[in-house]
Design a protein around this motif. Structure first.
Motif, PDB file in Angstrom:
ATOM      1  N   LEU A  38      54.315  79.929  55.787  1.00 11.06           N
ATOM      2  CA  LEU A  38      55.551  79.685  55.041  1.00 11.06           C
ATOM      3  C   LEU A  38      55.352  78.725  53.878  1.00 11.06           C
ATOM      4  O   LEU A  38      56.326  78.279  53.268  1.00 11.06           O
ATOM      5  N   ILE A  39      54.096  78.404  53.562  1.00  8.44           N
ATOM      6  CA  ILE A  39      53.835  77.434  52.498  1.00  8.44           C
ATOM      7  C   ILE A  39      54.489  77.856  51.187  1.00  8.44           C
ATOM      8  O   ILE A  39      55.124  77.041  50.509  1.00  8.44           O
ATOM      9  N   GLY A  40      54.351  79.129  50.826  1.00  6.42           N
ATOM     10  CA  GLY A  40      54.923  79.603  49.563  1.00  6.42           C
ATOM     11  C   GLY A  40      56.414  79.372  49.462  1.00  6.42           C
ATOM     12  O   GLY A  40      56.883  78.671  48.544  1.00  6.42           O
ATOM     13  N   PRO A  41      57.224  79.940  50.355  1.00  4.29           N
ATOM     14  CA  PRO A  41      58.674  79.733  50.244  1.00  4.29           C
ATOM     15  C   PRO A  41      59.111  78.285  50.433  1.00  4.29           C
ATOM     16  O   PRO A  41      60.069  77.838  49.792  1.00  4.29           O
ATOM     17  N   ILE A  42      58.414  77.533  51.276  1.00  3.60           N
ATOM     18  CA  ILE A  42      58.807  76.129  51.471  1.00  3.60           C
ATOM     19  C   ILE A  42      58.560  75.321  50.201  1.00  3.60           C
ATOM     20  O   ILE A  42      59.425  74.548  49.761  1.00  3.60           O
ATOM     21  N   THR A  43      57.384  75.474  49.590  1.00  2.22           N
ATOM     22  CA  THR A  43      57.091  74.711  48.374  1.00  2.22           C
ATOM     23  C   THR A  43      58.032  75.102  47.234  1.00  2.22           C
ATOM     24  O   THR A  43      58.452  74.255  46.451  1.00  2.22           O
ATOM     25  N   ARG A  44      58.390  76.392  47.156  1.00  2.00           N
ATOM     26  CA  ARG A  44      59.321  76.823  46.104  1.00  2.00           C
ATOM     27  C   ARG A  44      60.719  76.275  46.350  1.00  2.00           C
ATOM     28  O   ARG A  44      61.356  75.739  45.437  1.00  2.00           O
ATOM     29  N   ASP A  45      61.207  76.378  47.578  1.00  3.50           N
ATOM     30  CA  ASP A  45      62.579  75.942  47.870  1.00  3.50           C
ATOM     31  C   ASP A  45      62.741  74.434  47.772  1.00  3.50           C
ATOM     32  O   ASP A  45      63.793  73.944  47.324  1.00  3.50           O
ATOM     33  N   LEU A  46      61.727  73.694  48.206  1.00  3.03           N
ATOM     34  CA  LEU A  46      61.829  72.240  48.203  1.00  3.03           C
ATOM     35  C   LEU A  46      61.241  71.607  46.948  1.00  3.03           C
ATOM     36  O   LEU A  46      61.366  70.398  46.751  1.00  3.03           O
ATOM     37  N   GLY A  47      60.575  72.421  46.112  1.00  3.76           N
ATOM     38  CA  GLY A  47      60.030  71.918  44.859  1.00  3.76           C
ATOM     39  C   GLY A  47      58.932  70.889  45.031  1.00  3.76           C
ATOM     40  O   GLY A  47      58.925  69.857  44.347  1.00  3.76           O
ATOM     41  N   ILE A  48      57.973  71.167  45.930  1.00  4.24           N
ATOM     42  CA  ILE A  48      56.874  70.225  46.142  1.00  4.24           C
ATOM     43  C   ILE A  48      55.551  70.882  45.765  1.00  4.24           C
ATOM     44  O   ILE A  48      55.419  72.109  45.790  1.00  4.24           O
ATOM     45  N   SER A  49      54.554  70.064  45.425  1.00  2.00           N
ATOM     46  CA  SER A  49      53.257  70.564  44.981  1.00  2.00           C
ATOM     47  C   SER A  49      52.369  70.910  46.174  1.00  2.00           C
ATOM     48  O   SER A  49      52.675  70.594  47.322  1.00  2.00           O
ATOM     49  N   ASN A  50      51.228  71.561  45.872  1.00  2.00           N
ATOM     50  CA  ASN A  50      50.260  71.866  46.926  1.00  2.00           C
ATOM     51  C   ASN A  50      49.651  70.596  47.516  1.00  2.00           C
ATOM     52  O   ASN A  50      49.352  70.538  48.712  1.00  2.00           O
ATOM     53  N   THR A  51      49.466  69.571  46.677  1.00  5.86           N
ATOM     54  CA  THR A  51      48.957  68.305  47.199  1.00  5.86           C
ATOM     55  C   THR A  51      49.948  67.696  48.181  1.00  5.86           C
ATOM     56  O   THR A  51      49.568  67.231  49.267  1.00  5.86           O
ATOM     57  N   ALA A  52      51.235  67.713  47.815  1.00  6.43           N
ATOM     58  CA  ALA A  52      52.260  67.195  48.721  1.00  6.43           C
ATOM     59  C   ALA A  52      52.335  68.030  49.997  1.00  6.43           C
ATOM     60  O   ALA A  52      52.483  67.491  51.096  1.00  6.43           O
ATOM     61  N   MET A  53      52.192  69.355  49.862  1.00  5.78           N
ATOM     62  CA  MET A  53      52.239  70.206  51.041  1.00  5.78           C
ATOM     63  C   MET A  53      51.015  69.959  51.922  1.00  5.78           C
ATOM     64  O   MET A  53      51.116  70.003  53.158  1.00  5.78           O
ATOM     65  N   GLY A  54      49.884  69.693  51.302  1.00  4.33           N
ATOM     66  CA  GLY A  54      48.710  69.328  52.085  1.00  4.33           C
ATOM     67  C   GLY A  54      48.949  68.052  52.871  1.00  4.33           C
ATOM     68  O   GLY A  54      48.518  67.919  54.026  1.00  4.33           O
ATOM     69  N   GLY A  55      49.677  67.101  52.256  1.00  5.31           N
ATOM     70  CA  GLY A  55      50.037  65.890  52.975  1.00  5.31           C
ATOM     71  C   GLY A  55      50.972  66.165  54.138  1.00  5.31           C
ATOM     72  O   GLY A  55      50.842  65.570  55.211  1.00  5.31           O
ATOM     73  N   VAL A  56      51.919  67.098  53.945  1.00  7.78           N
ATOM     74  CA  VAL A  56      52.819  67.487  55.029  1.00  7.78           C
ATOM     75  C   VAL A  56      52.029  68.083  56.188  1.00  7.78           C
ATOM     76  O   VAL A  56      52.242  67.745  57.364  1.00  7.78           O
ATOM     77  N   LEU A  57      51.096  68.986  55.854  1.00  2.00           N
ATOM     78  CA  LEU A  57      50.302  69.634  56.894  1.00  2.00           C
ATOM     79  C   LEU A  57      49.436  68.636  57.659  1.00  2.00           C
ATOM     80  O   LEU A  57      49.095  68.869  58.823  1.00  2.00           O
ATOM     81  N   GLY A  58      49.077  67.528  57.010  1.00  2.00           N
ATOM     82  CA  GLY A  58      48.184  66.569  57.646  1.00  2.00           C
ATOM     83  C   GLY A  58      48.860  65.326  58.193  1.00  2.00           C
ATOM     84  O   GLY A  58      48.212  64.557  58.905  1.00  2.00           O
ATOM     85  N   ILE A  59      50.174  65.130  57.929  1.00  2.00           N
ATOM     86  CA  ILE A  59      50.807  63.865  58.303  1.00  2.00           C
ATOM     87  C   ILE A  59      50.876  63.666  59.808  1.00  2.00           C
ATOM     88  O   ILE A  59      50.749  62.548  60.310  1.00  2.00           O
ATOM     89  N   MET A 100      65.588  71.798  59.202  1.00  2.00           N
ATOM     90  CA  MET A 100      66.714  71.098  58.597  1.00  2.00           C
ATOM     91  C   MET A 100      66.341  70.423  57.282  1.00  2.00           C
ATOM     92  O   MET A 100      67.216  69.910  56.574  1.00  2.00           O
ATOM     93  N   ALA A 101      65.060  70.407  56.931  1.00  2.00           N
ATOM     94  CA  ALA A 101      64.592  69.641  55.774  1.00  2.00           C
ATOM     95  C   ALA A 101      65.187  70.176  54.473  1.00  2.00           C
ATOM     96  O   ALA A 101      65.188  71.378  54.221  1.00  2.00           O
ATOM     97  N   GLU A 102      65.703  69.252  53.650  1.00  2.00           N
ATOM     98  CA  GLU A 102      66.205  69.601  52.324  1.00  2.00           C
ATOM     99  C   GLU A 102      65.317  69.022  51.226  1.00  2.00           C
ATOM    100  O   GLU A 102      65.606  69.209  50.049  1.00  2.00           O
ATOM    101  N   GLY A 103      64.279  68.335  51.629  1.00  2.00           N
ATOM    102  CA  GLY A 103      63.360  67.751  50.667  1.00  2.00           C
ATOM    103  C   GLY A 103      62.083  67.348  51.363  1.00  2.00           C
ATOM    104  O   GLY A 103      61.942  67.488  52.586  1.00  2.00           O
ATOM    105  N   ALA A 104      61.138  66.826  50.583  1.00  2.00           N
ATOM    106  CA  ALA A 104      59.826  66.497  51.127  1.00  2.00           C
ATOM    107  C   ALA A 104      59.902  65.381  52.167  1.00  2.00           C
ATOM    108  O   ALA A 104      59.161  65.386  53.152  1.00  2.00           O
ATOM    109  N   THR A 105      60.835  64.432  52.000  1.00  2.00           N
ATOM    110  CA  THR A 105      60.878  63.276  52.905  1.00  2.00           C
ATOM    111  C   THR A 105      61.176  63.685  54.338  1.00  2.00           C
ATOM    112  O   THR A 105      60.455  63.304  55.273  1.00  2.00           O
ATOM    113  N   LEU A 106      62.235  64.473  54.543  1.00  2.00           N
ATOM    114  CA  LEU A 106      62.575  64.887  55.899  1.00  2.00           C
ATOM    115  C   LEU A 106      61.501  65.805  56.470  1.00  2.00           C
ATOM    116  O   LEU A 106      61.209  65.757  57.668  1.00  2.00           O
ATOM    117  N   LEU A 107      60.896  66.621  55.612  1.00  2.00           N
ATOM    118  CA  LEU A 107      59.826  67.498  56.093  1.00  2.00           C
ATOM    119  C   LEU A 107      58.637  66.662  56.578  1.00  2.00           C
ATOM    120  O   LEU A 107      58.045  66.965  57.626  1.00  2.00           O
TER     121      LEU A 107
END
Length: 411
Positions: A38-59, A100-107
């Motif tokens: 779901l990386i594609g739709p999540i990054t598009r909907d929440l407006g986050i970069s691949n680096t930020a998504m990599g941080g989400v995957l690793g947090i 429920m996430a509406e942005g990178a912080t809650l995710l």
């Protein structure tokens, strides 16, 4: 009459207990793999970069590092019955919050919560298996329960974009909520099995005996065992490879020209191979064969990184097969070596496993983040694949050190 507390005393109930552990671990793997397709739709909907998504995957791995040892202590105090249920419920809560996430912080917070539930499950499972299985059956049982996360990965990779996203009208949140609901059901199923009178009696007796004997020392004492620091370094390399490649594989395949559905099917290949490998390789890994097999698995990991980066389709398939072989048993055999290291044994398996996973998640967090960062820096995944290949080759040094230690102990 007091139930037997020796894992060498076989009972058919051990297979039911194994099934309960497998179900919870399947939910663990389903939740880990659930974000990757779901990386594609999540990054598009929440407006986050691949680096930020990599941080989400690793947090969650970063949280896991700090939580693993305290969660191991909690496991010893609560017992496996309630601790594994708690772990499953925390994993489910993480899944609901992701949706429920509406942005990178809650995710970030939602995925981080998994880092508290995850170590309870991953440290509890080896402890339960070590308690109920002995001898050659122990490796086989570990191989079986390790297929749980692989099955969870297959479900996530193969169904998310081909079935569930169309069925839910492209709503990625609904998919994540479905996985969370499955985790709730898995935790309740484990509780039902662990509450059976004969299972509960045996576990209560063994936990009471362990409390009477004490936990056998803390982290410092474990680290003084010569093989333990080497295995911990190895765990970092194993998790860097596994988590880095597993999390980014669907996106890697997609940017190479596949559709999201095709990428999901191809990304399921290593998981399918891993299931077969988990059932065969650990059982073959007797103490005499364990280190040569471990070395062969690291060679397979090295070659997989080189081949997955090729655009030649047969080479890609060979790389995915080798990845499946490597991921199937690297962690299992490393944990077997750790648990059966002189000075650890069944009584200290929980504490040692917690220490193993605390160290391992340094790589678990760093792997996805490094691949995401290198993608943003270079515009592709080749640099990340080269990094994983070099790391896999370096792990052969750890195997050599363990071999020297084993020779020294025999002389």
């Amino acid at each position: 009459m007091t139930p037997p507390t020796d894992a060498a005393s076989p009972t058919p109930l051990r297979w039911l207990v194994l099934f309960g552990v497998w179900v919870v671990y399947c939910c663990f793997g389903l939740t880990i793999a659930g974000l990757a397709p779901l990386i594609g739709p999540i990054t598009r909907d929440l407006g986050i970069s691949n680096t930020a998504m990599g941080g989400v995957l690793g947090i969650w791995q970063l949280v896991y590092i700090g939580a693993a040892i305290p969660c191991g202590a909690l496991l010893d105090r609560m017992g496996a019955r309630w601790a594994l249920l708690l772990g499953a419920m925390i994993i489910a809560a993480s899944g609901y919050m992701r949706g429920m996430a509406e942005g990178a912080t809650l995710l970030y917070l939602a995925v981080a919560l998994f880092g508290i539930g995850g170590p309870i499950v991953s440290a509890g499972a080896p402890k339960v298996i070590a308690r109920w299985f002995a001898g050659s059956e122990r490796g086989f049982a570990m191989g079986i329960y390790i297929t749980g996360p692989n099955i969870g990965g297959i479900i996530a990779f193969s169904l998310t974009n081909s079935v569930l996203m169309p069925a839910f009208g492209g709503d990625w949140r609904a998919v994540l909520w479905l996985w969370a609901t499955i985790s709730v059901a898995g935790g309740l199923l484990w509780l039902a099995i662990a509450s059976l009178p004969n299972v509960r009696a045996r576990d209560d007796a063994e936990e009471a005996a362990a409390r009477k004997e004490g936990q056998g020392g803390g982290v410092a004492e474990l680290l003084r065992i010569p093989a333990v620091p080497i295995i911990l370094v190895m765990s970092v390399g194993i998790f860097t490879y596994n988590h880095g490649l597993n999390n980014w594989l669907p996106e890697l395949l997609r940017v190479s020209g596949m559709t999201p559905a095709e990428a999901g099917y191809w990304a399921a290949v290593p998981t399918l191979i891993g299931i077969l490998g988990s059932l065969v390789i650990p059982r073959l890994a007797t103490p005499a064969r364990r280190l040569p097999i471990l070395a062969g698995l690291f060679v397979a990991a090295f070659l997989s990184c080189l081949l997955i980066g090729t655009v030649w389709q047969p080479g890609l398939m060979a790389g995915l097969v080798l990845q499946g072989i490597a991921r199937s048993s690297l962690m299992t055999i490393a944990i077997l070596i750790l648990v059966e290291t002189p000075g650890i044994g069944t009584r200290r398996a929980g504490a040692a496993s917690g220490l193993f996973f605390a160290a391992a998640e340094v790589g678990g967090a760093g792997g996805p983040f490094a691949l995401g960062m290198l993608y943003d820096m270079t515009g592709g995944f080749q640099a990340g694949l080269n990094l994983l290949a070099g790391l896999s080759a370096a792990m052969l040094i750890c195997v050599g050190l363990l071999y020297r230690l084993s020779r020294r102990e025999r002389t």
